[in-house]
Design a protein around this motif. Structure first.
Motif, PDB file in Angstrom:
ATOM      1  N   HIS A   8       7.391  -1.772   3.981  1.00  0.00           N
ATOM      2  CA  HIS A   8       6.814  -3.001   4.850  1.00  0.00           C
ATOM      3  C   HIS A   8       5.376  -3.249   4.592  1.00  0.00           C
ATOM      4  O   HIS A   8       4.870  -4.623   4.533  1.00  0.00           O
ATOM      5  CB  HIS A   8       6.472  -2.557   6.435  1.00  0.00           C
ATOM      6  N   ASP A   9       4.472  -2.468   3.933  1.00  0.00           N
ATOM      7  CA  ASP A   9       3.026  -2.661   3.549  1.00  0.00           C
ATOM      8  C   ASP A   9       2.724  -1.858   2.414  1.00  0.00           C
ATOM      9  O   ASP A   9       2.702  -0.551   2.464  1.00  0.00           O
ATOM     10  CB  ASP A   9       2.360  -2.282   5.028  1.00  0.00           C
TER      11      ASP A   9
ATOM     12  N   LYS B 276       0.227  -4.066  10.653  1.00  0.00           N
ATOM     13  CA  LYS B 276       1.268  -4.100  11.388  1.00  0.00           C
ATOM     14  C   LYS B 276       1.670  -2.591  11.804  1.00  0.00           C
ATOM     15  O   LYS B 276       2.603  -2.488  12.605  1.00  0.00           O
ATOM     16  CB  LYS B 276       2.469  -4.477  10.413  1.00  0.00           C
TER      17      LYS B 276
ATOM     18  N   GLU C  64      -0.422  -8.109  -0.819  1.00  0.00           N
ATOM     19  CA  GLU C  64      -0.814  -7.120  -0.087  1.00  0.00           C
ATOM     20  C   GLU C  64      -0.407  -7.617   1.259  1.00  0.00           C
ATOM     21  O   GLU C  64      -0.661  -6.760   2.435  1.00  0.00           O
ATOM     22  CB  GLU C  64      -2.223  -6.554  -0.278  1.00  0.00           C
TER      23      GLU C  64
ATOM     24  N   GLY D 131      -3.721  -0.862   7.300  1.00  0.00           N
ATOM     25  CA  GLY D 131      -3.127  -1.657   6.349  1.00  0.00           C
ATOM     26  C   GLY D 131      -3.338  -3.171   6.806  1.00  0.00           C
ATOM     27  O   GLY D 131      -4.383  -3.577   7.302  1.00  0.00           O
ATOM     28  N   GLY D 132      -2.385  -3.884   6.682  1.00  0.00           N
ATOM     29  CA  GLY D 132      -2.416  -5.225   7.235  1.00  0.00           C
ATOM     30  C   GLY D 132      -2.097  -5.471   8.659  1.00  0.00           C
ATOM     31  O   GLY D 132      -2.202  -6.625   8.993  1.00  0.00           O
TER      32      GLY D 132
ATOM     33  N   PRO E  97       1.817  -7.827   4.498  1.00  0.00           N
ATOM     34  CA  PRO E  97       2.852  -6.975   5.009  1.00  0.00           C
ATOM     35  C   PRO E  97       3.898  -7.909   5.356  1.00  0.00           C
ATOM     36  O   PRO E  97       3.602  -9.063   5.896  1.00  0.00           O
ATOM     37  CB  PRO E  97       2.248  -6.007   6.361  1.00  0.00           C
TER      38      PRO E  97
END
Length: 245
Positions: free
Chosen positions: A98-99, A238, A5, A235-236, A7
């Protein structure tokens, strides 16, 4: 094996970096123009990326003075058409993969009157670089044409945008459409039981109690004499929402 997971990093070429810089400049100018219009009391949602991509597709059919004017307003005078198209393709492909915690779908469509002769180079370029869905429709049958175009947008935005066009004329020849769908998990989730009524103050001095989400976490924050800015990551981390007050 568990899904990774983390990104990815988007590796920017020099041309892609220029595209981002020019789109940011165009986007801020677009917001300023909208702010000058009569929008008091209205909530407005607009995507400068949608506008940029739709205009980039139209730009592929422009020549002479029109092309130069579009390059000027879009701040792309220092880029060739091939560089613009390839940079957008690279960026859009990267953003959409991307993610795993961010669901981003960017769709382009070209719908034209079946009796209108369109140059194949224009259609092929937009299909190759913008993955544009291309459909020849009978603009004389406005009900069916509107159903097709609005249905396409509804499908691409997961039913969030049910209608984008209210009417179409048999004298129209082409419709260029961009649809962006975005749905993501917060990096730091707001807990439902932390939501409570807080006083919200309006510009006219009045106020009302509004259910307000609350969270205590470390966020990027900036302020100066004109505004405050908060970054809420998705998310991560980004992707993020920037809130300006």
């Amino acid at each position: 094996d568990p899904i990774d997971e983390t990104p990815s990093d988007i590796e920017l070429t020099q041309k892609s970096a220029k595209i981002i810089q020019s789109d940011n400049q165009f986007g801020m100018e677009l917001f300023q123009k909208i702010d000058e219009t009569d929008t008091e009391g209205k909530n407005i949602m607009i995507s400068p990326m949608s506008v940029s991509l739709a205009l980039a597709m139209a730009y592929n059919g422009a020549e002479g003075t029109t092309r130069e004017q579009m390059e000027d307003i879009l701040h792309k005078l220092n880029l060739t058409p091939d560089e613009i198209n390839q940079s957008y393709k690279t960026l859009v492909d990267a953003l959409q993969s991307h993610d795993v915690k961010v669901d981003l779908d960017i769709a382009n469509g070209i719908f034209y009157h079946k009796d209108f002769s369109v140059k194949s180079d224009f259609l092929n370029t937009n299909k190759e670089y913008y993955d544009a869905e291309i459909d020849a429709l009978d603009f004389g049958d406005s009900k069916k044409t509107l159903g097709t175009i609005n249905g396409w947008v509804k499908s691409k935005t997961r039913n969030k945008i049910e209608s984008i066009l209210n009417n179409i004329s048999p004298y129209d020849v082409m419709v260029l459409v961009n649809a962006v769908y975005f749905n993501a998990e917060w990096t730091y989730r707001f807990e439902k039981n932390n939501t409570a009524n807080r006083v919200f103050f309006y510009e006219n001095g009045s106020s009302s109690n509004i259910p307000t989400m609350m969270i205590e976490e470390k966020f990027n924050y900036y302020q100066n004499s004109q505004f405050e800015m908060l970054e809420l990551p998705y998310g991560g981390g980004k992707f993020s929402m920037l809130v300006l007050l």
